[in-house]
Design a protein around this motif. Structure first.
Motif, PDB file in Angstrom:
ATOM      1  N   ARG A   1       0.827  -1.203   0.000  1.00  0.00           N
ATOM      2  CA  ARG A   1       0.000   0.000   0.000  1.00  0.00           C
ATOM      3  C   ARG A   1       0.862   1.255   0.000  1.00  0.00           C
ATOM      4  O   ARG A   1       0.562   2.239  -0.688  1.00  0.00           O
ATOM      5  N   GLU A   2       1.964   1.237   0.767  1.00  0.00           N
ATOM      6  CA  GLU A   2       2.867   2.384   0.784  1.00  0.00           C
ATOM      7  C   GLU A   2       3.513   2.583  -0.586  1.00  0.00           C
ATOM      8  O   GLU A   2       3.651   3.721  -1.058  1.00  0.00           O
ATOM      9  N   GLU A   3       3.925   1.486  -1.220  1.00  0.00           N
ATOM     10  CA  GLU A   3       4.529   1.588  -2.540  1.00  0.00           C
ATOM     11  C   GLU A   3       3.518   2.119  -3.554  1.00  0.00           C
ATOM     12  O   GLU A   3       3.862   2.923  -4.435  1.00  0.00           O
ATOM     13  N   LEU A   4       2.261   1.682  -3.438  1.00  0.00           N
ATOM     14  CA  LEU A   4       1.223   2.167  -4.342  1.00  0.00           C
ATOM     15  C   LEU A   4       0.983   3.654  -4.140  1.00  0.00           C
ATOM     16  O   LEU A   4       0.847   4.421  -5.112  1.00  0.00           O
ATOM     17  N   ALA A   5       0.943   4.089  -2.859  1.00  0.00           N
ATOM     18  CA  ALA A   5       0.757   5.513  -2.588  1.00  0.00           C
ATOM     19  C   ALA A   5       1.917   6.330  -3.133  1.00  0.00           C
ATOM     20  O   ALA A   5       1.731   7.419  -3.696  1.00  0.00           O
ATOM     21  N   GLY A   6       3.146   5.801  -2.985  1.00  0.00           N
ATOM     22  CA  GLY A   6       4.310   6.496  -3.524  1.00  0.00           C
ATOM     23  C   GLY A   6       4.271   6.595  -5.044  1.00  0.00           C
ATOM     24  O   GLY A   6       4.616   7.638  -5.625  1.00  0.00           O
ATOM     25  N   ALA A   7       3.843   5.500  -5.675  1.00  0.00           N
ATOM     26  CA  ALA A   7       3.745   5.513  -7.134  1.00  0.00           C
ATOM     27  C   ALA A   7       2.708   6.525  -7.606  1.00  0.00           C
ATOM     28  O   ALA A   7       2.913   7.224  -8.611  1.00  0.00           O
TER      29      ALA A   7
ATOM     30  N   GLU B   1       1.877   9.242  -6.036  1.00  0.00           N
ATOM     31  CA  GLU B   1       2.434  10.579  -5.819  1.00  0.00           C
ATOM     32  C   GLU B   1       3.427  10.937  -6.921  1.00  0.00           C
ATOM     33  O   GLU B   1       3.430  12.070  -7.438  1.00  0.00           O
ATOM     34  N   GLU B   2       4.269   9.972  -7.294  1.00  0.00           N
ATOM     35  CA  GLU B   2       5.225  10.216  -8.371  1.00  0.00           C
ATOM     36  C   GLU B   2       4.503  10.484  -9.694  1.00  0.00           C
ATOM     37  O   GLU B   2       4.914  11.354 -10.478  1.00  0.00           O
ATOM     38  N   ALA B   3       3.418   9.747  -9.937  1.00  0.00           N
ATOM     39  CA  ALA B   3       2.651   9.967 -11.164  1.00  0.00           C
ATOM     40  C   ALA B   3       2.028  11.348 -11.162  1.00  0.00           C
ATOM     41  O   ALA B   3       1.992  12.039 -12.196  1.00  0.00           O
TER      42      ALA B   3
END
Length: 216
Positions: free
Chosen positions: A183-189, A191-193
């Motif tokens: 979930r953290e990686e998805l949120a980071g992705a 944000e980067e997008a």
């Protein structure tokens, strides 16, 4: 109750057959092969990401206290019938409570469901609690002499069919950290997008301004 670890479907099937052979069955005035105790076979499938449980339940039918084995002590079968009817009454009360309250109010704690009223309702709490897929098969007879029992069984089946269920996947505690990490990686992705989209929009705006200046 007994828990046995198996590693194949063949072992599970053999265990089911062994349990079926040990069921308590006797003849009564209403049934030549009457189950004298509820039977539960629960298969838990453990996977890395989640656990699945399949419960096969054979409930005894409700009986009049007069039912007994011909030639055997009357009070033995009468006592069994009393215990069976008591547990079925508790099950019926749980189903009625779930129907009346609705699953939403039960989750909010505004209604108490008496799962602890009997052993059978405690064992079936996961199946009755609304987070599982459940199927109920009612066995009845067309005999006119058993019309009252048939009507009671059908009423129970009709009421049970109105219990609201919301099946969901149960994530094991072992996998919870991994789920949180995803979930953290998805949120980071995401944000980067979002940053990339903003940068692209700014670049397009800058290119448009440059083009306008060149045209002048």
């Amino acid at each position: 109750l007994r828990e046995v670890r198996v590693s194949s479907m063949e072992e599970a099937a053999a265990l089911l057959r062994r349990g079926d052979e040990r069921r308590t069955i006797a003849a009564t005035d209403q049934n030549e092969r009457s189950s004298r105790a509820h039977t539960i076979f629960r298969l838990r499938i453990v996977r890395p990401s989640s656990d699945s449980v399949l419960s096969l339940v054979d409930l005894c039918g409700s009986e009049r206290r007069s039912a007994h084995v011909q030639g055997s002590p009357r009070d033995v079968r009468s006592g069994e019938a009393g215990s069976i009817n008591k547990s079925l009454l508790a099950l019926g009360q749980v189903v009625s409570k779930l129907c009346e309250a609705g699953r939403a109010s039960v989750q909010q704690g505004t209604s108490h469901v008496p799962y602890r009223a009997s052993k059978i309702t405690r064992l079936l709490q996961e199946s009755l609690g609304g987070e599982s897929l459940s199927t109920i098969v009612c066995t009845v007879t067309p005999a006119a002499s058993q019309a009252e029992e048939t009507a009671s069984t059908l009423r129970f089946g009709s009421k049970a069919s109105r219990v609201l269920t919301r099946p969901r996947v149960q994530v094991t505690a072992v996998e919870a950290p991994a789920v949180l990490q995803l979930r953290e990686e998805l949120a980071g992705a995401r944000e980067e997008a979002s940053i990339a989209q903003a940068s692209a929009a700014e670049a397009r705006a800058e290119a448009a301004r440059t083009q306008e200046e060149a045209g002048e």
